[in-house]
Design a protein around this motif. Sequence first.
Motif, PDB file in Angstrom:
ATOM      1  N   ALA A  41     -48.907  -7.790 -40.523  1.00 12.28           N
ATOM      2  CA  ALA A  41     -50.255  -8.322 -40.766  1.00 12.28           C
ATOM      3  C   ALA A  41     -51.052  -7.402 -41.680  1.00 12.28           C
ATOM      4  O   ALA A  41     -51.778  -7.861 -42.571  1.00 12.28           O
ATOM      5  CB  ALA A  41     -50.981  -8.526 -39.442  1.00 12.28           C
TER       6      ALA A  41
ATOM      7  N   VAL B  32     -52.748 -10.925 -35.952  1.00  8.49           N
ATOM      8  CA  VAL B  32     -51.657 -11.069 -34.993  1.00  8.49           C
ATOM      9  C   VAL B  32     -52.120 -11.937 -33.835  1.00  8.49           C
ATOM     10  O   VAL B  32     -53.192 -11.702 -33.262  1.00  8.49           O
ATOM     11  CB  VAL B  32     -51.204  -9.689 -34.481  1.00  8.49           C
ATOM     12  CG1 VAL B  32     -50.137  -9.852 -33.396  1.00  8.49           C
ATOM     13  CG2 VAL B  32     -50.680  -8.839 -35.625  1.00  8.49           C
TER      14      VAL B  32
ATOM     15  N   THR C  47     -46.896 -13.801 -35.201  1.00 10.06           N
ATOM     16  CA  THR C  47     -46.527 -13.392 -33.856  1.00 10.06           C
ATOM     17  C   THR C  47     -45.061 -12.986 -33.843  1.00 10.06           C
ATOM     18  O   THR C  47     -44.256 -13.501 -34.623  1.00 10.06           O
ATOM     19  CB  THR C  47     -46.788 -14.516 -32.830  1.00 10.06           C
ATOM     20  OG1 THR C  47     -46.619 -14.000 -31.502  1.00 10.06           O
ATOM     21  CG2 THR C  47     -45.849 -15.690 -33.034  1.00 10.06           C
TER      22      THR C  47
ATOM     23  N   ALA D  26     -45.269  -6.942 -35.757  1.00  6.14           N
ATOM     24  CA  ALA D  26     -46.205  -7.976 -36.192  1.00  6.14           C
ATOM     25  C   ALA D  26     -47.481  -7.356 -36.757  1.00  6.14           C
ATOM     26  O   ALA D  26     -48.009  -7.813 -37.775  1.00  6.14           O
ATOM     27  CB  ALA D  26     -46.526  -8.907 -35.030  1.00  6.14           C
ATOM     28  N   ARG D  27     -47.969  -6.309 -36.120  1.00  9.66           N
ATOM     29  CA  ARG D  27     -49.190  -5.661 -36.609  1.00  9.66           C
ATOM     30  C   ARG D  27     -48.968  -5.021 -37.975  1.00  9.66           C
ATOM     31  O   ARG D  27     -49.817  -5.116 -38.868  1.00  9.66           O
ATOM     32  CB  ARG D  27     -49.644  -4.590 -35.603  1.00  9.66           C
ATOM     33  CG  ARG D  27     -50.249  -5.166 -34.317  1.00  9.66           C
ATOM     34  CD  ARG D  27     -50.498  -4.077 -33.299  1.00  9.66           C
ATOM     35  NE  ARG D  27     -51.104  -4.608 -32.083  1.00  9.66           N
ATOM     36  CZ  ARG D  27     -51.087  -3.982 -30.915  1.00  9.66           C
ATOM     37  NH1 ARG D  27     -50.487  -2.788 -30.796  1.00  9.66           N
ATOM     38  NH2 ARG D  27     -51.662  -4.532 -29.870  1.00  9.66           N
TER      39      ARG D  27
END
Length: 329
Positions: A181, A195, A170, A177-178
């Motif tokens: 990930a 996320v 997060t 964040a995406r």
Amino acid sequence: MPSFRYLAAADVTAAMPPLQERLALADKTLRALGRDAELPPKIGVHPRQAGSVAHAMPALLRGSAADGSGDSIGLKWIVGFPDNPAIGLPTYHALLLLNDPRTGVPVAVMDAGTITAQRTAAISGTAIRLFMPDTGGRPARVAILGAGAQARGHLPVVGHVLPGAEVRLTDRDVDRARALATGAAKIEGIGSAEVAPDVRRAVEGADLVVSVVSFGPDQQVLDPEWLRPETLFVAVDYDMQAPASLASAAFFVVDERDQFLATRSAESFAGYPDPDATLGEALRGGAAGGRPAGRVLVTHLGVGLADVVFASAILARAEQLGLGHVLPL
């Protein structure tokens, strides 16, 4: 006169020891603290920007040779300005200077940004090995708070020490964040990465929480009630997320006791108790006596000794590989 070598960031990256060796260097650093090392608390000045830091971090590690040839001596200078990302600059800038331990002659100066990220992640790896709760054979559930450089540095360590880990990330910047990930899912040892929409949903059910949010004037403190009873919480970001109530109720571990006590103030770690142990004491078997029951909070502020130990290994590899530029003194 020894040669004086300058290593740019790309040179440091190319000469960085492999992950297994980095974990060994972290262990070496932590075992030496309080025994074979000299490490004063960080010396700092205070730039104008709110939340900024400027620290000098000298360190000495004594080796076994009587003439001092096996010693390591150096200093890291690190400056951080939290508003830098808004103008397209990194938050932190750091340089590391190494000296010849027998003569004091400077032997190298190098970019320390990559060193900071990698030595910090390796120290976290040691903490995870020492205090990770039993997951009963299932993959570890890991929450990483923050998606910046420190988060990127920690993911390979998590994958290495916790194979198959299920990671939730997060960050205030959802796109960042995406992106992390997506990259995390490709890292060896990471079983999955997704996320979480906020901190609470990231940490609920997690066996391990690694907090690496950006420093700033506003803390982003979470509620300890969101955590499992046996959670290991590794805080790399001082008390940006971990409140004093968590430190008081958990088994509280630091990397270096005197540095923590010198840092604790009305601005940082207000209300925190004295540490129960250091990572070095736990490694040497004299503190924890095995993993204590309940939550464990590990706060590592970053010790200059780790930077010097890593830099010495990097310099040796750089000399072997012919990296950097040899400059006149």
